[in-house]
Design an enzyme around this catalytic site. Sequence first.
Site, PDB file in Angstrom:
ATOM      1  N   ASP A  22       0.846  -1.148  -0.162  1.00 49.23           N
ATOM      2  CA  ASP A  22       0.149  -0.100   0.010  1.00 49.23           C
ATOM      3  C   ASP A  22       0.774   0.994   0.006  1.00 49.23           C
ATOM      4  OD1 ASP A  22      -2.057   1.964   0.358  1.00 49.23           O
ATOM      5  OD2 ASP A  22      -2.264   1.181   2.260  1.00 49.23           O
ATOM      6  N   ASP A  26      -4.498   3.737   2.502  1.00 43.93           N
ATOM      7  CA  ASP A  26      -5.839   3.470   2.648  1.00 43.93           C
ATOM      8  C   ASP A  26      -5.890   1.992   3.051  1.00 43.93           C
ATOM      9  OD1 ASP A  26      -5.192   2.139   0.308  1.00 43.93           O
ATOM     10  OD2 ASP A  26      -6.897   3.344  -0.763  1.00 43.93           O
ATOM     11  N   ASP A  30      -1.508  -1.035  -3.829  1.00 45.88           N
ATOM     12  CA  ASP A  30      -1.884  -0.179  -5.255  1.00 45.88           C
ATOM     13  C   ASP A  30      -0.400  -0.046  -5.892  1.00 45.88           C
ATOM     14  OD1 ASP A  30      -0.374   1.879  -3.574  1.00 45.88           O
ATOM     15  OD2 ASP A  30      -2.085   2.549  -2.624  1.00 45.88           O
ATOM     16  N   ASP A  99      -3.625  -8.803 -17.110  1.00 43.42           N
ATOM     17  CA  ASP A  99      -4.607  -9.889 -17.203  1.00 43.42           C
ATOM     18  C   ASP A  99      -5.511  -9.429 -18.164  1.00 43.42           C
ATOM     19  OD1 ASP A  99      -5.766 -12.334 -16.145  1.00 43.42           O
ATOM     20  OD2 ASP A  99      -4.812 -11.887 -14.292  1.00 43.42           O
ATOM     21  N   ASP A 200      -7.098 -14.942 -18.710  1.00 43.79           N
ATOM     22  CA  ASP A 200      -7.982 -15.741 -17.851  1.00 43.79           C
ATOM     23  C   ASP A 200      -8.793 -16.697 -18.532  1.00 43.79           C
ATOM     24  OD1 ASP A 200      -8.676 -15.585 -15.027  1.00 43.79           O
ATOM     25  OD2 ASP A 200     -10.630 -15.098 -15.895  1.00 43.79           O
ATOM     26  N   GLU A 254      -4.301 -19.268 -19.745  1.00 47.52           N
ATOM     27  CA  GLU A 254      -4.931 -19.863 -18.469  1.00 47.52           C
ATOM     28  C   GLU A 254      -5.618 -21.024 -18.800  1.00 47.52           C
ATOM     29  OE1 GLU A 254      -6.522 -19.751 -14.014  1.00 47.52           O
ATOM     30  OE2 GLU A 254      -7.550 -18.575 -15.627  1.00 47.52           O
ATOM     31  N   HIS A 326      -2.397 -16.711  -7.211  1.00 46.69           N
ATOM     32  CA  HIS A 326      -3.221 -16.217  -6.240  1.00 46.69           C
ATOM     33  C   HIS A 326      -4.296 -17.281  -6.400  1.00 46.69           C
ATOM     34  CE1 HIS A 326      -4.626 -15.489 -10.397  1.00 46.69           C
ATOM     35  NE2 HIS A 326      -5.798 -15.278  -9.853  1.00 46.69           N
ATOM     36  N   ASP A 327      -4.505 -18.214  -7.077  1.00 41.79           N
ATOM     37  CA  ASP A 327      -5.429 -19.249  -6.932  1.00 41.79           C
ATOM     38  C   ASP A 327      -5.152 -20.446  -6.051  1.00 41.79           C
ATOM     39  OD1 ASP A 327      -7.312 -17.834  -8.671  1.00 41.79           O
ATOM     40  OD2 ASP A 327      -6.562 -18.557 -10.474  1.00 41.79           O
TER      41      ASP A 327
HETATM   42  C1  NOJ Z   1      -9.139 -17.677 -13.088  1.00 42.25           C
HETATM   43  C2  NOJ Z   1      -8.391 -16.427 -12.159  1.00 42.25           C
HETATM   44  O1  NOJ Z   1      -7.218 -16.842 -11.956  1.00 42.25           O
HETATM   45  C3  NOJ Z   1      -9.256 -16.419 -10.671  1.00 42.25           C
HETATM   46  O2  NOJ Z   1      -8.548 -15.980  -9.712  1.00 42.25           O
HETATM   47  C4  NOJ Z   1     -10.469 -15.917 -11.075  1.00 42.25           C
HETATM   48  O3  NOJ Z   1     -11.315 -16.068 -10.092  1.00 42.25           O
HETATM   49  C5  NOJ Z   1     -11.218 -16.822 -12.241  1.00 42.25           C
HETATM   50  N1  NOJ Z   1     -10.428 -17.148 -13.240  1.00 42.25           N
HETATM   51  C6  NOJ Z   1     -12.299 -16.234 -12.902  1.00 42.25           C
HETATM   52  O4  NOJ Z   1     -12.090 -14.955 -13.457  1.00 42.25           O
END
Ligand code: NOJ
Length: 549
Positions: A22, A26, A30, A99, A200, A254, A326-327
């Site tokens: 950050d 806030d 960012d 992305d 994505d 992806e 992040h998934d």
């Molecule tokens: C794949 C992304 O990596 C994930 O974070 C997202 O929730 C889904 N696609 C839907 O966009």
Amino acid sequence: MQRERWYKDMVFYQIWPRSFKDGDGDGMGDLWGVLEKLDYIKGLGCDGIWFSPIYPSPGADCGYDIADYMDIAPEFGGMEAFRKVLDGCHERGMKLIMDLVVNHTSDEHAWFQKSRQRIEPYSDYYIWRPAKPDGTLPNNWDSNFEGKAWTWDEVRGEYYLHLFAVKQPDLNMDNPLVREEVKKILRFWLDMGVDGFREDVITYISKKEGLSDDHLFPIYKGMPNYNHGPHIHEYLEEFKRDVFDHYDCFTLAEAPLVWPRQALKYIDEENGQLDMMIQFQCQCADCLFTDYLPTKFSLRRMKKAFSDWQYKLAGRAWNMLYIENHDHPRIISRYGSEKFWKESGKTLAVMYLLQQGTPFLYQGQEIGMLNWRPEDAEMYEDVQTRYNYAHSNLNKSPEKRLHKMWRSSRDSARTPVQWDDTENAGFTTGTPWFYVNDNYKTINVAAQEKDPDSILNFYRRTIKLRKALPVVRHGQYREHFRLDMRRYVYSREMEGQKLLVICSFSDRPVKMKIPAGFDLSRAELVLQTHKDAGDTLQPYESRVYLWNE
Ligand code: NOJ
């Protein structure tokens, strides 16, 4: 025309912006924070950044629900901050990729608002259907996140398809106007100077005509009707021909369920439409089918997945290498050992960084961040986690249910990056938008900067080695002792140079094992996780030997 595939020599760093740094106090990460940390990223040996979405969004899926594709969200610093970050990257010789999320938009996107009112030309931008004659849903598909894939819209008086959250309606890519919109978005960012896109769930964009019921898949019902759909290659070819071919950029796709042979249809260097693919197989060594059915980690399954992709793409396509994003929950908590935190963190780094492909690091991975452990399920933010928690394992004890979430939730890896041991881990001077992992006093960047033996410095050394050795880019990959359940051993070989990578995944000492034909007396030990290199591998010890001939 032969393209310059510069991405092959690079290492990328993924920023999930809310939790990176950050800069304006806030409580939300960012682009001002990113600007402060560009030298840090460069100093890791990374040459580029992938930004998870930073566009205006209501945040139903942390930015993967986009309300405006041609702007930057004000909470991330807007266009002003973005241009500074873009210039900052280019001044440092770094690339920046965005992305591209075009399987769906936010339901708050202007296109959807007009589509539900049947305002032209938007009425056919999404996938609308009436109820079946008996009043039931248009088909039996599941959404990937929140129950069934159809939601009734009162305004339009029809159902819309959403393969993800209710607030993420799927675009109708069969409509040429939608494809033109995608091209406009691509050109907008490429003209500004961005260097490529991570796309994505791009393999979902073409749905089978008829949208019929699925009687094949037990979960994620419907997937065979939209993953690798009938027009996917045609649409991707169109984007390539009309846009990407005119820019010096690359694409990273992806693909949730894909095998190497199938991947080649997308990324074969001769005739593919894309450059690299994010596959999930290497991420599923501790799950059945997906992350959300956790099982025990299997080293053999992990080795097989990595090796398959190495062997099958060799000479034809290029791997994207990653162990975190992040998934997925944090990798040490999944494939390594929290007890042998430092050792397993380093071994996981060596294991993937010396394979063939372009490695990506996810923020915090380089200091060995671990899964966050909330005391209460209410603390989870992620739409998918909340849905899964509310609907699965209802007969299990609260402790078991929480433990399952800890193992599988995406939020386990979405806590703020731990920069130092001051309040909020140095992530913000305000109130953080999300919880900071309690372990920040011991696991943080500042502490590891000072320690030559830290995971952070080990990442730097490994990346430096990777870049110094042509064999890592060009050498042939070979796995040894395939059935071994404790060690992952592979070699890389090219004329004049040979590398042997030995990684123990055991929490007990194991004997060193050298494949035939590798004479260690003539090799140089170029990287090691432990100080002494005897006949025994200590828990999670790794060694890398080099032959220059
Ligand atoms: C794949 C992304 O990596 C994930 O974070 C997202 O929730 C889904 N696609 C839907 O966009």
